[in-house]
Write an enzyme that holds these catalytic residues in place. Sequence first.
Site, PDB file in Angstrom:
ATOM      1  N   THR A 129       0.804  -1.209   0.000  1.00 48.02           N
ATOM      2  CA  THR A 129       0.000   0.000   0.000  1.00 48.02           C
ATOM      3  C   THR A 129       0.847   1.273   0.000  1.00 48.02           C
ATOM      4  OG1 THR A 129      -1.768  -1.155   1.181  1.00 48.02           O
ATOM      5  CG2 THR A 129      -1.822   1.256   1.215  1.00 48.02           C
ATOM      6  N   LYS A 154      -3.701   4.472  -2.400  1.00 46.91           N
ATOM      7  CA  LYS A 154      -4.783   5.146  -1.701  1.00 46.91           C
ATOM      8  C   LYS A 154      -5.025   6.513  -2.347  1.00 46.91           C
ATOM      9  CE  LYS A 154      -5.704   2.242   1.739  1.00 46.91           C
ATOM     10  NZ  LYS A 154      -7.052   1.669   1.982  1.00 46.91           N
ATOM     11  N   ASP A 179      -7.543   2.374  -4.253  1.00 47.33           N
ATOM     12  CA  ASP A 179      -8.571   2.355  -3.216  1.00 47.33           C
ATOM     13  C   ASP A 179      -8.941   3.790  -2.879  1.00 47.33           C
ATOM     14  OD1 ASP A 179     -10.304   1.858  -1.176  1.00 47.33           O
ATOM     15  OD2 ASP A 179      -8.882   0.798   0.109  1.00 47.33           O
ATOM     16  N   GLU A 205     -11.146   0.204  -5.965  1.00 44.98           N
ATOM     17  CA  GLU A 205     -11.958  -0.182  -4.811  1.00 44.98           C
ATOM     18  C   GLU A 205     -12.811   0.980  -4.330  1.00 44.98           C
ATOM     19  OE1 GLU A 205     -10.531  -2.500  -1.286  1.00 44.98           O
ATOM     20  OE2 GLU A 205      -8.618  -2.261  -2.319  1.00 44.98           O
ATOM     21  N   ASP A 228     -15.876  -2.615  -1.178  1.00 50.64           N
ATOM     22  CA  ASP A 228     -15.238  -2.851   0.119  1.00 50.64           C
ATOM     23  C   ASP A 228     -16.213  -2.456   1.222  1.00 50.64           C
ATOM     24  OD1 ASP A 228     -13.692  -3.160   2.376  1.00 50.64           O
ATOM     25  OD2 ASP A 228     -12.085  -1.830   1.742  1.00 50.64           O
ATOM     26  N   LYS A 250     -12.872  -9.107   3.966  1.00 47.25           N
ATOM     27  CA  LYS A 250     -11.998  -8.884   5.115  1.00 47.25           C
ATOM     28  C   LYS A 250     -12.612  -9.588   6.314  1.00 47.25           C
ATOM     29  CE  LYS A 250     -10.336  -4.282   3.665  1.00 47.25           C
ATOM     30  NZ  LYS A 250     -10.415  -2.823   3.956  1.00 47.25           N
ATOM     31  N   CYS A 278      -7.229  -6.735   4.230  1.00 48.21           N
ATOM     32  CA  CYS A 278      -6.881  -6.701   5.645  1.00 48.21           C
ATOM     33  C   CYS A 278      -6.933  -5.274   6.153  1.00 48.21           C
ATOM     34  CB  CYS A 278      -5.481  -7.277   5.884  1.00 48.21           C
ATOM     35  SG  CYS A 278      -4.131  -6.260   5.223  1.00 48.21           S
ATOM     36  N   ASP A 300      -4.312  -8.802  -0.715  1.00 44.38           N
ATOM     37  CA  ASP A 300      -3.857  -7.556  -0.086  1.00 44.38           C
ATOM     38  C   ASP A 300      -3.688  -7.826   1.404  1.00 44.38           C
ATOM     39  OD1 ASP A 300      -3.255  -4.930   0.548  1.00 44.38           O
ATOM     40  OD2 ASP A 300      -5.353  -4.298   0.584  1.00 44.38           O
TER      41      ASP A 300
END
EC number: 5.1.1.-
Length: 331
Positions: A129, A154, A179, A205, A228, A250, A278, A300
Amino acid sequence: MTSMKFASLAARIERFPIAGSFTISRGAKTEAVTVVAEVSRDGLTGRGECVPYPRYGETPEATLGAIQAMQQAVVDGLTRQALQAAMAPGAARNALDCALIDLEAKAAGQRAWNLLDRPAPGERTTAYTISLGTPEAMAAATAKAAHRPLLKIKLGGAGDPERIAAVRKAAPESELIVDANEAWTEANLEANLAACNAVGVTLVEQPLPSGKDEALARIKRPLAVCADESVHTRSSLASLRDRYDAVNIKLDKTGGLTEALAMADAAQALGFEIMIGCMVATSLSMAPAMLVTPQARFVDLDGPLLLARDRDHGLRYDDSLVYPPDASLWG
């Protein structure tokens, strides 16, 4: 394991410093706060770890209390199957579910995947990430990780086309997934998706807020979009088929590995691609999630890589390859 008589339950909050800070659209943090559940019987102890998530109204203290409230049920013989109805999905049930599976595997002298009649997990490439920041800061962080084959970027709304362009320039060979953590709007959705598509992003995401993602069904999506925050358990899958191409499973959302595996089966049957994801946590959180990796297109599970230190007997990471847990850790 058919009986939990003479069992005991212990739980505690643990804190692990993050290497630097971890920033998404909702803010930054410098430590991972986890809650660990331990179920003991006949000299054996099973462990599970969860990460309470404020986005879902969870706190470490409330999660700890919810686990501790199950003390008498555990003493009375609570099974993993009964747990699914006894607690709501979420972080607390995850820790207890994984602890019960770990204990069950130890009592049976089997690895957890054999106990659950699942394929043995092998090594997999995990995403790494890159935190949200300015285009320049993200490009600098990406350059240090450009040797990794899969990067998760991100994003956060305004300025995202510039961010993803800068990231791609810094990592021309890496596969990129993005994401947005619910930070996009209907007004910038198509422009941001186009910017991601232009630099070869594979997956985006949760671009829109959960419950406000109807626009995804009305547009032509130029690349795969993954739910998500909009997806938690099997019950939320069917309503998302027109909006999403993949789902991020998750264990802290599903309430444990038991539901996560059932959800993976149901998602595949509905035609979704699967990501196993996660929270930022230790290897004890990642270990049960490894059992979902045989069904996952995207893995991930980089949480421990973002910490300043992991717990003892942690998962083996060889650059971006993550390996199944040793029995001394879990399962």
